[in-house]
Design a protein around this motif. Structure first.
Motif, PDB file in Angstrom:
ATOM      1  N   GLN A  33       5.957  31.959 -14.028  1.00 40.52           N
ATOM      2  CA  GLN A  33       6.145  30.883 -13.037  1.00 40.52           C
ATOM      3  C   GLN A  33       7.569  30.342 -13.076  1.00 40.52           C
ATOM      4  OE1 GLN A  33       2.985  28.018 -13.625  1.00 40.52           O
ATOM      5  NE2 GLN A  33       1.373  29.549 -13.331  1.00 40.52           N
ATOM      6  N   LEU A  34       8.140  30.264 -14.280  1.00 39.64           N
ATOM      7  CA  LEU A  34       9.483  29.691 -14.428  1.00 39.64           C
ATOM      8  C   LEU A  34      10.557  30.513 -13.719  1.00 39.64           C
ATOM      9  CD1 LEU A  34       9.252  28.749 -18.221  1.00 39.64           C
ATOM     10  CD2 LEU A  34       9.170  27.162 -16.288  1.00 39.64           C
ATOM     11  N   LEU A  35      10.255  31.781 -13.445  1.00 40.27           N
ATOM     12  CA  LEU A  35      11.250  32.641 -12.794  1.00 40.27           C
ATOM     13  C   LEU A  35      11.454  32.278 -11.323  1.00 40.27           C
ATOM     14  CD1 LEU A  35      10.062  36.102 -14.182  1.00 40.27           C
ATOM     15  CD2 LEU A  35      11.908  34.656 -15.063  1.00 40.27           C
ATOM     16  N   PHE A  36      10.548  31.453 -10.789  1.00 32.90           N
ATOM     17  CA  PHE A  36      10.592  31.142  -9.362  1.00 32.90           C
ATOM     18  C   PHE A  36      11.271  29.780  -9.112  1.00 32.90           C
ATOM     19  CE2 PHE A  36       7.767  34.595  -9.906  1.00 32.90           C
ATOM     20  CZ  PHE A  36       7.893  35.343  -8.747  1.00 32.90           C
ATOM     21  N   ASP A  37      11.285  29.362  -7.836  1.00 29.79           N
ATOM     22  CA  ASP A  37      12.058  28.179  -7.463  1.00 29.79           C
ATOM     23  C   ASP A  37      11.469  26.864  -7.946  1.00 29.79           C
ATOM     24  OD1 ASP A  37      14.011  29.588  -5.996  1.00 29.79           O
ATOM     25  OD2 ASP A  37      12.580  29.839  -4.355  1.00 29.79           O
ATOM     26  N   GLU A  38      10.160  26.701  -7.706  1.00 32.83           N
ATOM     27  CA  GLU A  38       9.552  25.409  -8.022  1.00 32.83           C
ATOM     28  C   GLU A  38       8.049  25.570  -8.117  1.00 32.83           C
ATOM     29  OE1 GLU A  38      10.386  22.770  -4.809  1.00 32.83           O
ATOM     30  OE2 GLU A  38       9.719  24.184  -3.290  1.00 32.83           O
ATOM     31  N   SER A  39       7.397  24.520  -8.660  1.00 27.19           N
ATOM     32  CA  SER A  39       5.954  24.559  -8.836  1.00 27.19           C
ATOM     33  C   SER A  39       5.326  23.254  -8.370  1.00 27.19           C
ATOM     34  CB  SER A  39       5.616  24.772 -10.313  1.00 27.19           C
ATOM     35  OG  SER A  39       4.244  24.552 -10.540  1.00 27.19           O
ATOM     36  N   GLU A  40       4.162  23.376  -7.774  1.00 24.53           N
ATOM     37  CA  GLU A  40       3.435  22.158  -7.387  1.00 24.53           C
ATOM     38  C   GLU A  40       3.048  21.333  -8.607  1.00 24.53           C
ATOM     39  OE1 GLU A  40       1.335  23.851  -3.275  1.00 24.53           O
ATOM     40  OE2 GLU A  40       0.066  23.188  -4.928  1.00 24.53           O
ATOM     41  N   GLU A  41       3.107  21.942  -9.778  1.00 22.05           N
ATOM     42  CA  GLU A  41       2.763  21.212 -10.993  1.00 22.05           C
ATOM     43  C   GLU A  41       3.802  20.138 -11.319  1.00 22.05           C
ATOM     44  OE1 GLU A  41       1.241  22.196 -15.514  1.00 22.05           O
ATOM     45  OE2 GLU A  41       2.529  23.653 -14.551  1.00 22.05           O
ATOM     46  N   SER A  42       5.042  20.413 -11.014  1.00 22.65           N
ATOM     47  CA  SER A  42       6.125  19.493 -11.372  1.00 22.65           C
ATOM     48  C   SER A  42       7.097  19.377 -10.198  1.00 22.65           C
ATOM     49  CB  SER A  42       6.871  20.009 -12.609  1.00 22.65           C
ATOM     50  OG  SER A  42       5.978  20.327 -13.651  1.00 22.65           O
ATOM     51  N   PRO A  43       6.681  18.625  -9.158  1.00 26.46           N
ATOM     52  CA  PRO A  43       7.526  18.542  -7.955  1.00 26.46           C
ATOM     53  C   PRO A  43       8.913  18.009  -8.298  1.00 26.46           C
ATOM     54  CG  PRO A  43       5.359  17.537  -7.576  1.00 26.46           C
ATOM     55  CD  PRO A  43       5.447  17.823  -9.047  1.00 26.46           C
ATOM     56  N   GLY A  51      13.700  45.329 -10.188  1.00 26.31           N
ATOM     57  CA  GLY A  51      14.691  45.907 -11.098  1.00 26.31           C
ATOM     58  C   GLY A  51      14.110  45.927 -12.499  1.00 26.31           C
ATOM     59  N   LYS A  52      14.809  45.289 -13.424  1.00 27.73           N
ATOM     60  CA  LYS A  52      14.309  45.263 -14.808  1.00 27.73           C
ATOM     61  C   LYS A  52      13.683  43.924 -15.167  1.00 27.73           C
ATOM     62  CE  LYS A  52      16.971  49.074 -16.479  1.00 27.73           C
ATOM     63  NZ  LYS A  52      18.070  49.574 -17.287  1.00 27.73           N
ATOM     64  N   LEU A  53      13.406  43.149 -14.139  1.00 34.48           N
ATOM     65  CA  LEU A  53      12.753  41.854 -14.343  1.00 34.48           C
ATOM     66  C   LEU A  53      11.258  42.014 -14.062  1.00 34.48           C
ATOM     67  CD1 LEU A  53      12.918  38.795 -14.809  1.00 34.48           C
ATOM     68  CD2 LEU A  53      13.696  38.543 -12.447  1.00 34.48           C
ATOM     69  N   PHE A  54      10.443  41.736 -15.086  1.00 36.91           N
ATOM     70  CA  PHE A  54       8.994  41.902 -14.983  1.00 36.91           C
ATOM     71  C   PHE A  54       8.319  40.583 -15.350  1.00 36.91           C
ATOM     72  CE2 PHE A  54      10.910  45.878 -16.239  1.00 36.91           C
ATOM     73  CZ  PHE A  54      10.269  46.841 -15.473  1.00 36.91           C
ATOM     74  N   ALA A  55       7.110  40.380 -14.821  1.00 34.78           N
ATOM     75  CA  ALA A  55       6.369  39.200 -15.259  1.00 34.78           C
ATOM     76  C   ALA A  55       4.882  39.389 -15.003  1.00 34.78           C
ATOM     77  CB  ALA A  55       6.876  37.954 -14.550  1.00 34.78           C
ATOM     78  N   LYS A  75      13.519  22.018 -10.686  1.00 41.21           N
ATOM     79  CA  LYS A  75      14.006  23.316 -10.250  1.00 41.21           C
ATOM     80  C   LYS A  75      13.677  24.379 -11.293  1.00 41.21           C
ATOM     81  CE  LYS A  75      16.988  25.050  -7.021  1.00 41.21           C
ATOM     82  NZ  LYS A  75      15.994  26.034  -6.557  1.00 41.21           N
ATOM     83  N   GLY A  76      13.112  25.494 -10.847  1.00 41.03           N
ATOM     84  CA  GLY A  76      12.847  26.609 -11.750  1.00 41.03           C
ATOM     85  C   GLY A  76      14.090  27.459 -11.937  1.00 41.03           C
ATOM     86  N   LEU A  77      13.924  28.645 -12.501  1.00 39.77           N
ATOM     87  CA  LEU A  77      15.079  29.512 -12.750  1.00 39.77           C
ATOM     88  C   LEU A  77      15.588  30.189 -11.478  1.00 39.77           C
ATOM     89  CD1 LEU A  77      13.734  31.087 -16.052  1.00 39.77           C
ATOM     90  CD2 LEU A  77      15.789  29.655 -15.871  1.00 39.77           C
ATOM     91  N   SER A  78      14.733  30.212 -10.444  1.00 35.65           N
ATOM     92  CA  SER A  78      15.124  30.757  -9.133  1.00 35.65           C
ATOM     93  C   SER A  78      15.665  32.179  -9.201  1.00 35.65           C
ATOM     94  CB  SER A  78      16.169  29.850  -8.458  1.00 35.65           C
ATOM     95  OG  SER A  78      15.632  28.567  -8.287  1.00 35.65           O
TER      96      SER A  78
END
Lengths: 253, 207
Positions: free
Chosen positions: B83-93, B175-179, B96-99
């Motif tokens: 989840q942290l790899l993305f922009d944002e989460s409804e959990e913590s409006p 690419g080489k980013l997996f989750a 900013k995530g890692l985007s």
């Protein structure tokens, strides 16, 4: 599909599995990690360990076997027995356990449920309830100290309270059914699972295939637990799963 | 050597033990040089999105993670680590995530028949070309524990999905980013195979 879970339970005494287990390929059936890994191979969805000798005095023994289990078992496992504080939770979770079951400690100090849920998340807080039908037949009361002391508290109410405080799961053992092999206490299981929104693990009384089905299908259990039935290989976990699958209950096979 | 990023997240030991069990060297660390010189990086995580981002920032790890991904070091996010790899989460409006990837982390909608969190074994629908899933048969069961789920913007990065009232994007690859949203370290043989596939990807290019 989300699946119902089949959970073998192992009793641990001084770091050793108490009951013998009939896995022929085990070098040491008394070693918790070996036995648990065999259950993983046999198709168990989780394993519950109840440490019947755990206390502050032998905490290190407990941490050691938990550590060993975590290096060989790659399915979720729960540890219960002698856990009384948030620090105990932390120490055992840190060794790789996924969930902690508390019974008497939760009865004596219900805030432990909420403190642990706040710190580590509800998903790792399992409240274990030992319940027995009242003599007049009306409902069930809970017992502490391994079923020795009647708390004269209603089992369903206690389950609801545990959920409100942050329990993620209820491990519900019927003291009446335990050891009888006559089936889970379906009325107890149904009464509790119908009153809480969190998963209920039915425990105590499993003796044949239909018992697992009834606990799930009739009584609403999310998971079914058995100890001696699996220890002594009277039933194979894979047989239980096939039986459930053939009756349209989703299981991991 | 594989680095597991240490930011005080829970359950980090289980990931370490699984990697060790598979015979790979592994280190739990928050040291930037160690992380950037490893062959593969794992970002685990249990807990809340906002807290986790705060701790990553506090330890100076957000920049390290971005640098590692820019350098194409094989990287695996697990659970909250996805989840942290993305922009944002409804959990913590507002946090900013890692985007590093585009998509939303949303709350699993309430549903009378399904309990939240989503805890337990669920099966995956595989896209067929995910490298983490090499050698894994269709509809494998894996173990989930989460209340928030990914809806990726670009579905071509989604290599596995699960149903839980909604469609959960359960694994991504770019690419080489997996989750993975689920826990491979708790998913028995299937999970170990996924981790071993990741370990093999970290060996590409080695002598």
């Amino acid at each position: 599909m989300h699946t119902k879970r089949i959970i073998p339970c192992l009793d641990i005494k001084n770091g050793r599995v108490v009951k013998g287990i009939k896995f022929v390929d085990l070098k040491d059936a008394g070693e918790p990690s070996e036995t648990a890994a065999a259950y993983d191979r046999a198709g168990a969805d989780e394993v519950v360990f109840l440490d019947i000798t755990a206390s502050a005095d032998n905490r290190n023994t407990q941490l050691e076997w938990v550590r060993n289990v975590a290096s060989k078992l790659f399915i979720p496992f729960t540890v219960g027995g002698g856990i009384k504080s948030v620090d105990d939770f932390r120490a055992i979770l840190r060794e790789g356990a996924d969930k902690i079951a508390i019974n008497s400690a939760a009865i004596m100090n219900p805030e432990l449920i909420s403190e642990a849920a706040d710190k580590f998340g509800s998903q790792c807080v399992v409240v274990a309830i030992d319940a027995k039908r009242r003599e007049n037949g009306s409902g069930w009361t809970i017992y502490k100290n391994g079923g020795r002391v009647d708390m004269e508290m209603d089992a369903v109410e206690w389950a609801v309270t545990a959920q409100r405080l942050g329990a993620g799961e209820i491990l519900l053992t019927s003291m009446d059914a335990d050891g009888t092999k006559a089936g889970y206490d379906l009325e107890l299981t149904k009464a509790v699972s119908g009153s809480v929104g969190i998963p209920v693990i039915a425990s105590g009384g499993a003796g044949e295939l239909s018992h697992f089905y009834d606990a799930i299908n009739y009584a609403g259990a999310e998971a079914v637990l058995a100890a001696s039935l699996f220890h002594y290989k009277e039933l194979e976990i894979s047989k239980v799963k096939e039986y459930l699958r053939d009756r349209n209950i989703s299981v991991r096979i | 050597m594989i680095s597991i990023i240490d930011y005080d997240a829970g359950n980090i030991k289980s990931v370490e033990k699984a990697i060790k069990y598979l015979g790979s060297d592994v280190l739990i660390t928050r040291d930037a040089d160690t992380i950037l010189s490893s062959n593969g990086i794992i970002l685990p995580g249990v807990g809340a999105f906002g807290d986790a981002m705060n701790r990553l920032s506090e330890y100076g790890l957000t920049a390290v993670i971005k640098e590692a991904v820019a350098r194409d070091i094989p990287f695996l996010g697990i659970c909250l680590g996805l989840q942290l790899l993305f922009d944002e989460s409804e959990e913590s409006p507002g946090v900013k995530g890692l985007s590093l990837l585009k998509g939303k982390i949303k709350r699993i909608p309430d549903n009378e028949n399904l309990k939240i969190p989503h805890i337990g074994w669920n099966d995956l629908k595989l896209s067929g070309n995910g490298r983490l899933f090499d050698g894994i048969p269709e509809n494998p069961y894996v173990y989930f524990v989460h209340s928030y789920y990914l809806e990726a913007e670009d579905e071509s990065i989604v290599k596995a999905s699960a149903e839980y009232g909604v469609k959960i994007h359960a694994s991504v690859e770019k690419g080489k980013l997996f989750a993975c949203q689920f826990h491979p370290e708790k998913s028995s043989d299937v999970g170990l195979r996924i981790l071993s596939n990741f370990i093999n990807l970290t060996k590409d290019g080695e002598e």
